[in-house]
Design a protein around this motif. Structure first.
Motif, PDB file in Angstrom:
ATOM      1  N   TYR A   1      -7.362  -0.271   9.562  1.00  0.00           N
ATOM      2  CA  TYR A   1      -6.559  -1.433   9.458  1.00  0.00           C
ATOM      3  C   TYR A   1      -7.076  -2.335   8.677  1.00  0.00           C
ATOM      4  CZ  TYR A   1      -3.717  -5.684   9.970  1.00  0.00           C
ATOM      5  OH  TYR A   1      -2.679  -6.668   9.975  1.00  0.00           O
TER       6      TYR A   1
ATOM      7  N   PRO B   1      -6.486   8.817   1.051  1.00  0.00           N
ATOM      8  CA  PRO B   1      -5.228   8.376   1.081  1.00  0.00           C
ATOM      9  C   PRO B   1      -5.056   6.960   1.586  1.00  0.00           C
ATOM     10  CG  PRO B   1      -5.324  10.701   1.611  1.00  0.00           C
ATOM     11  CD  PRO B   1      -6.599  10.365   1.471  1.00  0.00           C
ATOM     12  N   ALA B   2      -4.346   6.198   1.204  1.00  0.00           N
ATOM     13  CA  ALA B   2      -4.452   4.794   1.785  1.00  0.00           C
ATOM     14  C   ALA B   2      -3.973   4.922   3.264  1.00  0.00           C
ATOM     15  CB  ALA B   2      -3.304   3.818   0.948  1.00  0.00           C
ATOM     16  N   ALA B   3      -3.130   5.764   3.411  1.00  0.00           N
ATOM     17  CA  ALA B   3      -2.600   5.775   5.009  1.00  0.00           C
ATOM     18  C   ALA B   3      -3.672   6.104   6.057  1.00  0.00           C
ATOM     19  CB  ALA B   3      -1.331   6.709   4.965  1.00  0.00           C
ATOM     20  N   GLU B   4      -4.749   6.617   5.621  1.00  0.00           N
ATOM     21  CA  GLU B   4      -5.745   6.963   6.593  1.00  0.00           C
ATOM     22  C   GLU B   4      -6.700   5.912   6.645  1.00  0.00           C
ATOM     23  OE1 GLU B   4      -7.247  10.518   5.055  1.00  0.00           O
ATOM     24  OE2 GLU B   4      -5.495  11.741   5.147  1.00  0.00           O
TER      25      GLU B   4
ATOM     26  N   LYS C   1      -7.265  -1.607   5.006  1.00  0.00           N
ATOM     27  CA  LYS C   1      -6.227  -1.569   4.150  1.00  0.00           C
ATOM     28  C   LYS C   1      -5.845  -2.889   3.816  1.00  0.00           C
ATOM     29  CE  LYS C   1      -3.428   2.096   6.661  1.00  0.00           C
ATOM     30  NZ  LYS C   1      -2.149   2.467   7.611  1.00  0.00           N
TER      31      LYS C   1
ATOM     32  N   VAL D   1       0.873  -1.362  -0.143  1.00  0.00           N
ATOM     33  CA  VAL D   1      -0.047  -0.045   0.022  1.00  0.00           C
ATOM     34  C   VAL D   1       0.836   1.237  -0.031  1.00  0.00           C
ATOM     35  CG1 VAL D   1      -1.631   1.209   1.283  1.00  0.00           C
ATOM     36  CG2 VAL D   1      -1.958  -0.997   1.142  1.00  0.00           C
ATOM     37  N   PHE D   2       0.780   1.904  -1.010  1.00  0.00           N
ATOM     38  CA  PHE D   2       1.430   3.564  -1.034  1.00  0.00           C
ATOM     39  C   PHE D   2       0.501   4.316  -0.251  1.00  0.00           C
ATOM     40  CE2 PHE D   2       3.010   0.895  -4.479  1.00  0.00           C
ATOM     41  CZ  PHE D   2       4.091   1.209  -4.445  1.00  0.00           C
ATOM     42  N   GLY D   3       1.155   4.802   0.938  1.00  0.00           N
ATOM     43  CA  GLY D   3       0.192   5.622   1.839  1.00  0.00           C
ATOM     44  C   GLY D   3      -0.401   6.700   1.180  1.00  0.00           C
ATOM     45  N   LYS D   4       0.345   7.491   0.363  1.00  0.00           N
ATOM     46  CA  LYS D   4       0.387   8.881  -0.020  1.00  0.00           C
ATOM     47  C   LYS D   4      -0.485   9.030  -1.232  1.00  0.00           C
ATOM     48  CE  LYS D   4       4.545  11.125   1.942  1.00  0.00           C
ATOM     49  NZ  LYS D   4       5.701  12.091   1.479  1.00  0.00           N
TER      50      LYS D   4
ATOM     51  N   THR E   1      -6.620   5.460  -2.330  1.00  0.00           N
ATOM     52  CA  THR E   1      -7.178   3.897  -2.548  1.00  0.00           C
ATOM     53  C   THR E   1      -7.446   3.774  -4.104  1.00  0.00           C
ATOM     54  OG1 THR E   1      -8.135   4.240  -0.300  1.00  0.00           O
ATOM     55  CG2 THR E   1      -8.735   2.354  -1.829  1.00  0.00           C
TER      56      THR E   1
ATOM     57  N   ASN F   1      -3.961   3.581  -5.940  1.00  0.00           N
ATOM     58  CA  ASN F   1      -3.320   1.960  -5.571  1.00  0.00           C
ATOM     59  C   ASN F   1      -3.471   1.283  -6.581  1.00  0.00           C
ATOM     60  OD1 ASN F   1      -1.317   1.700  -2.875  1.00  0.00           O
ATOM     61  ND2 ASN F   1      -2.706   3.560  -2.442  1.00  0.00           N
TER      62      ASN F   1
END
Length: 251
Positions: free
Chosen positions: A151, A145-148, A154, A91-94, A97, A100
């Motif tokens: 769990y 954003p994937a980082a947000e 993700k 997963v590229f957090g920045k 979704t 990605n």
């Protein structure tokens, strides 16, 4: 008996005199969800790394669709349709979704990320990416954003990016680990859904989690196959009760 898509024969892996996997012969039938389970130290992770080609066996063979893949590399088996989830689905957090999944779709085509391109191709790619997000219940999170992502979401994104490669066999390394009860149930149903028309081989440590999900279960202990069968078979086996379920009560 259904056709086997993945088979091992006498698979063994030793590390400086320590045998982590010993003479394992197993058969994964096409179109099934198959779990390898066992207590800590049972050898399931080593066996999984052998099957996904992140380790080279000391001896024995691995066959995929009838062909010997024992000495192939991870990217070579991925191109043949046998894909390990984290292998492609980092997963590229920045990135959002949606982006990605677009990136994973372009990886399937063997191209670099398109910052420009024909409207037709980009539109088609966006539609396909959204369809994959819908398949895993993430359409409402497309612009997040994937980082947000929580769990459990993700892990759903990881499944979507794996599906982007259109795998025949999905290798999932403890996809339910670290989840709360609600996420476990949701993710188990998601795996069941995306497994339609595919084969899933997953590592799990919890026999109860795979009870309703998996068609077949291989229980490992001390690097060897203890028993293999459906849940009714393995859960009633005295050796499993003693060495796995019994041991789990003391963890």
């Amino acid at each position: 008996m259904a056709e086997a898509i993945v088979e091992t024969a006498n698979l063994t892996k030793s590390f400086k005199g320590f045998t982590a996997v010993n003479d394992i012969s197993m058969r994964v039938e096409a179109g099934t969800i198959h779990a390898m389970i066992g207590a800590n130290g049972a050898g399931k992770t080593t066996c999984f790394n052998l099957l996904s080609k992140f380790l080279v066996p000391t001896s024995g063979t691995i066959r995929y669709q009838g062909q010997d893949i024992t000495r192939l590399k991870p990217d070579q088996i991925a191109r043949r349709g046998m894909v390990r989830s984290f292998q492609i689905s980092a997963v590229f957090g920045k990135l959002t979704t949606l982006d990605n999944v677009k990136l994973a779709l372009q990886r399937q085509r063997g191209e670099s990320y398109d910052f420009w391109g024909s409207h037709h191709r980009l539109d088609h790619q966006g539609q396909r990416a959204m369809a994959l997000l819908e398949d895993v219940g993430l359409e409402e999170w497309a612009d997040t954003p994937a980082a947000e992502l929580p769990y459990g979401r993700k892990r759903a994104l990881e499944l979507a990016t794996t599906l982007a490669l259109d795998p025949k066999v999905m290798l999932l390394d403890e996809p339910l680990a670290g989840m709360g009860t609600e996420d476990v149930g949701r993710t188990a149903e998601l795996i069941r859904s995306v497994a339609k028309g595919r084969t899933v081989l997953m590592v799990e440590h919890n026999l109860g989690v795979v009870a309703d999900l998996c068609d077949r279960i291989t229980v490992l202990a001390r690097g060897e196959v203890l028993v293999e069968g459906d849940y009714a078979t393995v859960s009633q086996d005295a050796r499993v009760i003693e060495s796995y379920i019994g041991g789990a009560r003391h963890d």
